[in-house]
Scaffold this motif. Structure first.
Motif, PDB file in Angstrom:
ATOM      1  N   PHE C 253      14.570  15.950 -12.056  1.00 42.74           N
ATOM      2  CA  PHE C 253      15.440  15.035 -11.652  1.00 42.74           C
ATOM      3  C   PHE C 253      16.081  14.169 -12.773  1.00 42.74           C
ATOM      4  CE2 PHE C 253      12.727  14.706  -7.588  1.00 42.74           C
ATOM      5  CZ  PHE C 253      13.881  15.190  -6.550  1.00 42.74           C
ATOM      6  N   ASN C 254      15.284  14.486 -14.038  1.00 40.50           N
ATOM      7  CA  ASN C 254      15.870  13.787 -15.178  1.00 40.50           C
ATOM      8  C   ASN C 254      16.089  12.240 -15.134  1.00 40.50           C
ATOM      9  OD1 ASN C 254      16.260  14.353 -17.852  1.00 40.50           O
ATOM     10  ND2 ASN C 254      18.616  14.872 -17.397  1.00 40.50           N
ATOM     11  N   LEU C 255      15.022  11.490 -14.480  1.00 39.33           N
ATOM     12  CA  LEU C 255      15.244  10.260 -14.370  1.00 39.33           C
ATOM     13  C   LEU C 255      14.523   9.504 -15.642  1.00 39.33           C
ATOM     14  CD1 LEU C 255      13.930   9.500 -10.381  1.00 39.33           C
ATOM     15  CD2 LEU C 255      16.311   9.838 -11.702  1.00 39.33           C
ATOM     16  N   LYS C 256      15.207   8.507 -16.151  1.00 37.52           N
ATOM     17  CA  LYS C 256      14.582   7.572 -17.139  1.00 37.52           C
ATOM     18  C   LYS C 256      13.744   6.501 -16.454  1.00 37.52           C
ATOM     19  CE  LYS C 256      14.614   5.714 -21.527  1.00 37.52           C
ATOM     20  NZ  LYS C 256      13.205   5.666 -21.453  1.00 37.52           N
ATOM     21  N   THR C 257      12.547   6.474 -16.624  1.00 38.29           N
ATOM     22  CA  THR C 257      11.638   5.534 -16.062  1.00 38.29           C
ATOM     23  C   THR C 257      10.916   4.532 -17.360  1.00 38.29           C
ATOM     24  OG1 THR C 257       9.955   6.989 -15.662  1.00 38.29           O
ATOM     25  CG2 THR C 257      11.114   6.543 -13.940  1.00 38.29           C
ATOM     26  N   LYS C 258      10.522   3.298 -17.141  1.00 38.27           N
ATOM     27  CA  LYS C 258       9.924   2.533 -18.164  1.00 38.27           C
ATOM     28  C   LYS C 258       8.631   2.521 -18.012  1.00 38.27           C
ATOM     29  CE  LYS C 258      11.281  -1.666 -19.555  1.00 38.27           C
ATOM     30  NZ  LYS C 258      11.823  -3.142 -19.180  1.00 38.27           N
ATOM     31  N   TYR C 259       7.824   2.747 -16.616  1.00 32.39           N
ATOM     32  CA  TYR C 259       6.530   2.664 -16.645  1.00 32.39           C
ATOM     33  C   TYR C 259       6.022   4.154 -16.112  1.00 32.39           C
ATOM     34  CZ  TYR C 259       1.881   1.018 -15.363  1.00 32.39           C
ATOM     35  OH  TYR C 259       0.527   0.978 -15.096  1.00 32.39           O
ATOM     36  N   TYR C 260       6.645   4.652 -15.009  1.00 32.60           N
ATOM     37  CA  TYR C 260       5.985   5.922 -14.558  1.00 32.60           C
ATOM     38  C   TYR C 260       6.476   7.212 -15.393  1.00 32.60           C
ATOM     39  CZ  TYR C 260       5.415   9.873 -11.510  1.00 32.60           C
ATOM     40  OH  TYR C 260       5.103  10.863 -10.858  1.00 32.60           O
ATOM     41  N   ASN C 261       5.391   8.171 -15.348  1.00 31.79           N
ATOM     42  CA  ASN C 261       5.448   9.369 -15.897  1.00 31.79           C
ATOM     43  C   ASN C 261       4.528  10.095 -15.397  1.00 31.79           C
ATOM     44  OD1 ASN C 261       3.306   9.095 -17.769  1.00 31.79           O
ATOM     45  ND2 ASN C 261       4.449   7.772 -18.891  1.00 31.79           N
ATOM     46  N   THR C 262       4.532  11.523 -15.673  1.00 27.86           N
ATOM     47  CA  THR C 262       3.758  12.429 -15.003  1.00 27.86           C
ATOM     48  C   THR C 262       2.318  12.410 -15.391  1.00 27.86           C
ATOM     49  OG1 THR C 262       4.504  14.120 -16.580  1.00 27.86           O
ATOM     50  CG2 THR C 262       5.549  13.744 -14.428  1.00 27.86           C
ATOM     51  N   GLU C 263       2.056  11.746 -16.748  1.00 29.83           N
ATOM     52  CA  GLU C 263       0.632  11.661 -16.745  1.00 29.83           C
ATOM     53  C   GLU C 263       0.154  10.367 -16.296  1.00 29.83           C
ATOM     54  OE1 GLU C 263       2.833  11.488 -19.843  1.00 29.83           O
ATOM     55  OE2 GLU C 263       2.690  13.663 -19.450  1.00 29.83           O
ATOM     56  N   ILE C 264       0.897   9.279 -16.314  1.00 27.85           N
ATOM     57  CA  ILE C 264       0.477   8.102 -15.466  1.00 27.85           C
ATOM     58  C   ILE C 264       0.144   8.512 -13.950  1.00 27.85           C
ATOM     59  CG2 ILE C 264       2.043   6.463 -14.678  1.00 27.85           C
ATOM     60  CD1 ILE C 264       1.483   4.818 -16.832  1.00 27.85           C
ATOM     61  N   HIS C 265       0.999   9.251 -13.459  1.00 26.90           N
ATOM     62  CA  HIS C 265       1.034   9.707 -11.935  1.00 26.90           C
ATOM     63  C   HIS C 265      -0.503   9.913 -11.884  1.00 26.90           C
ATOM     64  CE1 HIS C 265       2.395  11.817  -8.302  1.00 26.90           C
ATOM     65  NE2 HIS C 265       1.135  12.280  -8.313  1.00 26.90           N
ATOM     66  N   VAL C 266      -1.096  11.074 -12.692  1.00 26.82           N
ATOM     67  CA  VAL C 266      -2.614  11.309 -12.506  1.00 26.82           C
ATOM     68  C   VAL C 266      -3.577  10.166 -12.937  1.00 26.82           C
ATOM     69  CG1 VAL C 266      -4.396  13.015 -13.493  1.00 26.82           C
ATOM     70  CG2 VAL C 266      -1.997  13.701 -13.308  1.00 26.82           C
ATOM     71  N   GLY C 267      -3.205   9.695 -14.078  1.00 23.35           N
ATOM     72  CA  GLY C 267      -3.943   8.505 -14.308  1.00 23.35           C
ATOM     73  C   GLY C 267      -4.241   7.377 -13.559  1.00 23.35           C
ATOM     74  N   ALA C 268      -3.157   7.046 -12.747  1.00 23.26           N
ATOM     75  CA  ALA C 268      -3.295   6.066 -11.672  1.00 23.26           C
ATOM     76  C   ALA C 268      -4.327   6.330 -10.662  1.00 23.26           C
ATOM     77  CB  ALA C 268      -1.819   5.835 -11.246  1.00 23.26           C
ATOM     78  N   PHE C 269      -4.511   7.394 -10.339  1.00 21.05           N
ATOM     79  CA  PHE C 269      -5.576   7.768  -9.314  1.00 21.05           C
ATOM     80  C   PHE C 269      -7.227   7.837  -9.816  1.00 21.05           C
ATOM     81  CE2 PHE C 269      -1.650   9.174  -7.282  1.00 21.05           C
ATOM     82  CZ  PHE C 269      -1.938   8.703  -6.058  1.00 21.05           C
ATOM     83  N   ALA C 270      -7.068   7.737 -11.217  1.00 19.73           N
ATOM     84  CA  ALA C 270      -8.496   7.682 -11.950  1.00 19.73           C
ATOM     85  C   ALA C 270      -9.082   6.252 -11.844  1.00 19.73           C
ATOM     86  CB  ALA C 270      -8.513   7.953 -13.047  1.00 19.73           C
ATOM     87  N   LEU C 271      -9.649   5.861 -10.655  1.00 20.76           N
ATOM     88  CA  LEU C 271      -9.933   4.692 -10.409  1.00 20.76           C
ATOM     89  C   LEU C 271     -11.471   4.339 -11.040  1.00 20.76           C
ATOM     90  CD1 LEU C 271      -9.486   4.374  -6.554  1.00 20.76           C
ATOM     91  CD2 LEU C 271      -7.973   3.436  -8.551  1.00 20.76           C
ATOM     92  N   PRO C 272     -11.514   2.978 -11.410  1.00 20.57           N
ATOM     93  CA  PRO C 272     -12.881   2.585 -12.038  1.00 20.57           C
ATOM     94  C   PRO C 272     -14.154   2.917 -11.195  1.00 20.57           C
ATOM     95  CG  PRO C 272     -11.319   0.894 -12.311  1.00 20.57           C
ATOM     96  CD  PRO C 272     -10.834   1.886 -11.492  1.00 20.57           C
ATOM     97  N   THR C 273     -15.224   3.177 -11.585  1.00 20.51           N
ATOM     98  CA  THR C 273     -16.484   3.501 -10.558  1.00 20.51           C
ATOM     99  C   THR C 273     -16.580   2.327  -9.721  1.00 20.51           C
ATOM    100  OG1 THR C 273     -17.387   4.755 -12.656  1.00 20.51           O
ATOM    101  CG2 THR C 273     -18.799   4.206 -10.724  1.00 20.51           C
ATOM    102  N   TYR C 274     -16.585   1.220 -10.124  1.00 23.32           N
ATOM    103  CA  TYR C 274     -16.813   0.052  -9.244  1.00 23.32           C
ATOM    104  C   TYR C 274     -15.765   0.136  -7.810  1.00 23.32           C
ATOM    105  CZ  TYR C 274     -13.398  -3.663 -10.491  1.00 23.32           C
ATOM    106  OH  TYR C 274     -12.086  -4.267 -10.610  1.00 23.32           O
ATOM    107  N   VAL C 275     -14.593   0.505  -8.467  1.00 25.93           N
ATOM    108  CA  VAL C 275     -13.524   0.711  -7.145  1.00 25.93           C
ATOM    109  C   VAL C 275     -13.596   1.856  -6.355  1.00 25.93           C
ATOM    110  CG1 VAL C 275     -11.190   0.523  -6.608  1.00 25.93           C
ATOM    111  CG2 VAL C 275     -11.955  -0.680  -8.777  1.00 25.93           C
ATOM    112  N   LYS C 276     -14.104   2.831  -6.845  1.00 20.44           N
ATOM    113  CA  LYS C 276     -14.441   3.922  -6.106  1.00 20.44           C
ATOM    114  C   LYS C 276     -15.588   3.761  -5.126  1.00 20.44           C
ATOM    115  CE  LYS C 276     -14.785   7.351  -9.005  1.00 20.44           C
ATOM    116  NZ  LYS C 276     -14.771   8.727  -9.453  1.00 20.44           N
TER     117      LYS C 276
END
Lengths: 284, 284, 284, 284
Positions: C253-276
C-alpha cells in the motif's frame, strides 16, 4: 469540564477558580487582556493574567475608590480617572449629579472596548455626557494640567507593566499640580499582607508623603485580590478624610451603596497596628 | 518538591499553598488532625483538612477574639474558652493580670497535645497557673453552670463535625445562664462572603438574637480563611461593644498588640451595607 | 494567564495541561463538547470534559485503530465506523484506495461540525466520495445489517454517557451479524492500568469472547490518555491478527505512517503478563 | 486533607496525585530525598522532586531493566548496577541463581538507607550475600575496571544533577572497557515523547553508537513517568537482543514476572515509526 484559572498570590500561595468559558483573549500593545466566565465570581477581567474585576465583588472596589473622597468633599465637580478601563469607577462617579466633568484616561483602548462587551455592569456609564474618554498615557496627560481637577483617581494595575509609571514621584507631583486647592488624590495602593504587595504600598505611600501634606491609607475587604486585605491611598492638599468627613452631606446624595456607608468610611481608616507601624517605619 | 495543600473555599474556588513538610497526621476520635510546615504561612494546623491556625496570621484572629471583649469590660475576671485547642486565645487572655481564672474546655485532647509540640507560639501559656484545661464536650460543660463567667469565648471550628453543637440555640442558652450580669459571649462566626459561610453566620446570629439583648457582629482581615473577610459575634447581657467601650481603661493594660487597637475596635463593627442588610433580613 | 485544564484519571491522580484559549463550548443533546488550544498538545477535543483527541498524539490512536485490521485483511472493502466524530479514523481509512465504502455513524452531529472547524487535520477526509455520514445512533444502525461490512471500527468514548450502549452484548451481536465471513471488529477498549478502566476493558472483552471465535487485545502508547497505556480490542469471525497478518501485502500500500509499522503490529499484541492474566481471569 | 504532589512533565503539562502522608524529607549532599505515601500509587520515592519509584508500578521498570539482558545472555554471572539505590534492580537480579556477583554503586547512601525503611518491597534483597554495596561515584568506579562484568545496568536519574555524568561518552567508554566480550550495557534512556526527554535519549543513544557495535532502544509502559512511554538502551559488544534472544533458556529459570515475558521482549524493540526515524536522524 475542569478548567481552572489560577493566580499566584505569591510564589507559595495561589488562588484558583473554576472557569465556565474563556470568553476573550487578545494582546494589546500594552498587555494581555482576557475575559473569563466563572462559576463563583461571574465574569472576570484579567490583565496580564491577574484578576482586575469580577462581577461578584467589583462593587466593593468601586464603592471604596469613589465614595470616600466624595464624602470628604461633596463639592467635587471635576474628576480625572486614570486607568479604570472597565468603567466601574466612572459608573459610581456619574451617580453624583453635582459632578460636572469626568475625564477618563485609559492607555489601553482594548480594555474599554472589551469591557463594554463583557462587563456591561461596570461599563454602562461610559457614555454619560459628562464623561470624556482619552486613550492615551495618563502620565503624559497630567503633565501640563494645572488646577483642573478636584479629584484624581488612579485606578491602576500593579506597579509592574503598564501601571508602573503611575507609582512614580514625578507622576504624583504632576497630579498635585493638576489638582485644585481642596484637591484629593485616591490611588490603588496594593495590600499590607504579602511582602511584595506591602513593599509597593510603602514605596507609593512614602513618595506621596513627600508631596502632599495629608496622606492616609484606608482598607477594605476584597476577596478576589491577594489576601483579601486591600488598600487605597488618600492624599490631599488640605482635606483630611476623617476630620473633614461630611457624613450628613453625603447622605443627602441619597445613594444606595452595597459596601460603602458612613460608618465604614471611618472604619476603613482604622488600620491594624502592624500596618500602621509598617507605614510609620516606611520602606527600608 | 511540588507538594501543595489545597482548601476548597467553595466548590468553585480553592486556595493552595506550598508545603515544606507534612509534620503530623493523626485521627482523633473527633477529627483528622494535621500539621504542615509551609513556605508562606509557617506551621499550619489543619482540622479535617481545613486551615485553623497559621503562624503567619494567627495574631489577627487571637487579637480580635479576646481584646474586643476585654476593652468593653476591662473588669472581666473569670473566662471560659470553649474550643481553642491551639492555645492562642488563652495566650492572649493570660496577658491580663486582672483575669483570675481561665477555664478552657477542648473536646479533643490531641489538638492540644500536638499544638504544644508544633505551635509553641500559640500554646505557650496553657500552663499558666490560672488556666484549667478540661478535655470534654463544651456543650455538656456549660449545662450546669450559673453566673460563673464574665466572658465566654467560643473558639470553634465550622458548624460541621465536632463544632456543630456549638452553633445551637440550646448551647447559647446555657452560655447565657453561665454568664454573670455583665457577661459577654464572643463566638467564631464565619464569613459574609461565600454563600455557605454567610448562611452559617446568619443562623448563629439569628439564634443569639433570640437569647441575648445585645448581639453584634464584627469583622477582621484574616487572609488564610475563605475570602479573607471573617467575623466574630459579640453577644451580651448588658454591655454594648461601642457604647460601653472603654478605650482609655484598655490602654492602661499597656499591652502591645499587632492587629488590635482602639480604633480598629470601632472600625470592626462598621460593617459593609450588604452585610448589615443580610443580618437584618436574617436567614430565609 | 494561568488557565489549566485538568482531567481526573482517578479520584487520586490527575493530569493537567496549560490552555492558551478555550475555543468552543457547546452542549449537544448527547454531551458537552469543548475545544481548547493548548501549549503542549495543540488543539484538543473534549467530550464531557475528557480528552478525546489532541493534535499532538492523535496519529498514534488513528494509526492503531485502522492499520492493524487492514494489515490482517488487506482486502477489506466495506467499512463501518461507529463514533469517531473527529474524522481521524476515516482519514486513515481513505488512504486505502482498495476500500470502496466507508459508512460513518456518529450520534452527535455537533462533534463533526465542530471538528471540521477546529481539527481540520483529522476531519479533512470526511468529504471523500466513498464516505457516507449518518448522524444517528450506531446501536440502532447495525441492528438490521447483515453481512454488509468487512470491518467495523467502534471508535467510541468511555462506557459512560453516550458511549455506554457500544459496550453491550447486544450491540456486539449485531456487529457480528453485520460483518462478512472474514469480518473484523476493532473497538476502543480502555486501559489495563487504573482499576475502573481495567474493569471496563475486562467486561467488554468478556462479552466479545462469547460472540467471536477470535478475540485479542492490543496496546499502544497514548500519552494523553490515563496512564498512557491504552488498548484496542480485535475480534474476528475467522482472521487472527498475528497468524493471518500479511506484512508484505500491507507494505505494498506504500503508506507513510508515523506510529504504526509491521513490527509494532506484532509487538502490540505482546501484552504484559499482568494484563494477560487479568484477561484470562476475566471480571470477577 | 487535600495534599497533592505535582510533577511538571513539561512547562505545560503536569501530573498530580493525592498524598496521604509525607513520610520523609532529607537533603543529602547530592539531592533532595523524599518519600510520600499516596492513595493511588502507594509509597513513592522522589529525588529532587521527581518520581523515581512507586509501589504500584516499580515492577514494570525493574522487570524491563533486568530480564531483557538476562534473556539475551542467560550466562551472565557478574553484574554491576550503577545507581538503583531503591534496590529494585538488585532484587530482580538476585532471582537468578546463576548470577555470582552483583556490585551496586550508588553515590547517595541516604537513598539506600531511606529505601530500606520505606520501600522494603524493592530493597529487600540488598543483603543478599552476592551483593556488595559501594557508596561512591559510579563514574569513578568504572574507570579502572577491565573485563570485570557481563552486564552493567545504569539505573540512573535524569541527566540533570547527580545523574548527569552517567550520560557522557567517557563514562560509556569506561563501561565498554569494564565489560567482558559478550558484555551488555542497559541504561535508563528517557522517553521519545516530550521534547526535552527525547533530546536526552537521542544524545545518549548517539554517544553509545560511537562506542558499541550493537545499540538498540526498547520501550515499556511506565504510567508514572512523563508520557508513560519510557525507554531503556541496550548496548552490547557482540550480542543482539533479538537475534541472540534465548527465550527457551530464559523460561528454564522459571521466574514469575508481572510485566516481562518472552513475547514482550520482542515487542519492546518494535518502536513506533516516529521513534525509529528520530533515532536514525540523531540529534541535530
Amino acid at each position: 469540564m475542569e478548567l481552572w484559572f489560577t493566580e499566584e498570590h505569591t510564589d507559595y500561595a495561589k488562588f484558583s477558580f473554576k472557569v465556565k468559558k474563556h470568553l476573550y483573549s487578545e494582546k494589546s500593545p500594552f498587555q494581555q487582556v482576557d475575559f473569563i466566565d466563572t462559576y463563583e465570581f461571574g465574569k472576570v477581567l484579567l490583565l496580564d493574567g491577574l484578576v482586575m474585576v469580577t462581577e461578584k465583588d467589583e462593587f466593593i472596589y468601586h464603592d471604596m475608590i469613589t465614595h470616600v473622597a466624595m464624602a470628604t468633599n461633596p463639592e467635587i465637580k471635576r474628576v480625572l480617572v486614570i486607568g479604570g478601563g472597565d468603567g466601574g469607577t466612572v459608573r459610581e462617579l456619574t451617580r453624583y449629579n453635582t459632578i460636572e466633568k469626568i475625564d477618563m484616561v485609559e492607555i489601553d483602548e482594548l480594555v474599554v472596548k472589551a469591557s463594554r462587551e463583557f462587563l456591561p455592569l461596570t461599563s454602562s456609564k461610559l457614555d454619560d455626557e459628562r464623561v470624556t474618554l482619552y486613550f492615551e498615557d495618563g502620565i503624559k496627560f497630567v503633565e501640563d494640567k494645572e488646577n483642573e481637577y478636584d479629584l484624581i483617581i488612579v485606578d491602576s494595575t500593579d506597579p509592574i507593566g503598564p501601571g508602573e509609571g503611575l507609582f512614580t514621584t514625578e507622576f504624583y507631583k504632576n497630579c498635585y499640580k493638576a489638582l485644585s486647592d481642596k484637591g484629593i488624590l485616591v490611588n490603588q495602593n496594593e495590600s499590607p499582607y504579602y511582602e511584595r504587595d506591602a513593599k509597593a504600598m510603602l514605596r507609593a505611600t512614602g513618595k506621596l508623603k513627600k508631596i502632599f501634606p495629608i496622606v492616609e491609607v484606608y482598607q477594605f475587604h476584597m476577596p478576589t485580590y491577594p489576601s483579601g486585605h486591600w488598600l487605597f491611598g488618600f492624599a490631599s492638599k488640605s482635606l483630611h478624610p476623617i476630620k473633614d468627613f461630611k457624613p450628613e452631606e453625603w447622605k443627602k446624595f441619597n445613594l444606595k451603596t452595597k459596601y460603602y456607608n458612613t460608618e465604614i468610611h471611618v472604619g476603613a481608616f482604622a488600620l491594624p497596628t502592624y500596618v500602621k507601624e509598617m507605614i510609620e517605619a516606611g520602606v527600608k
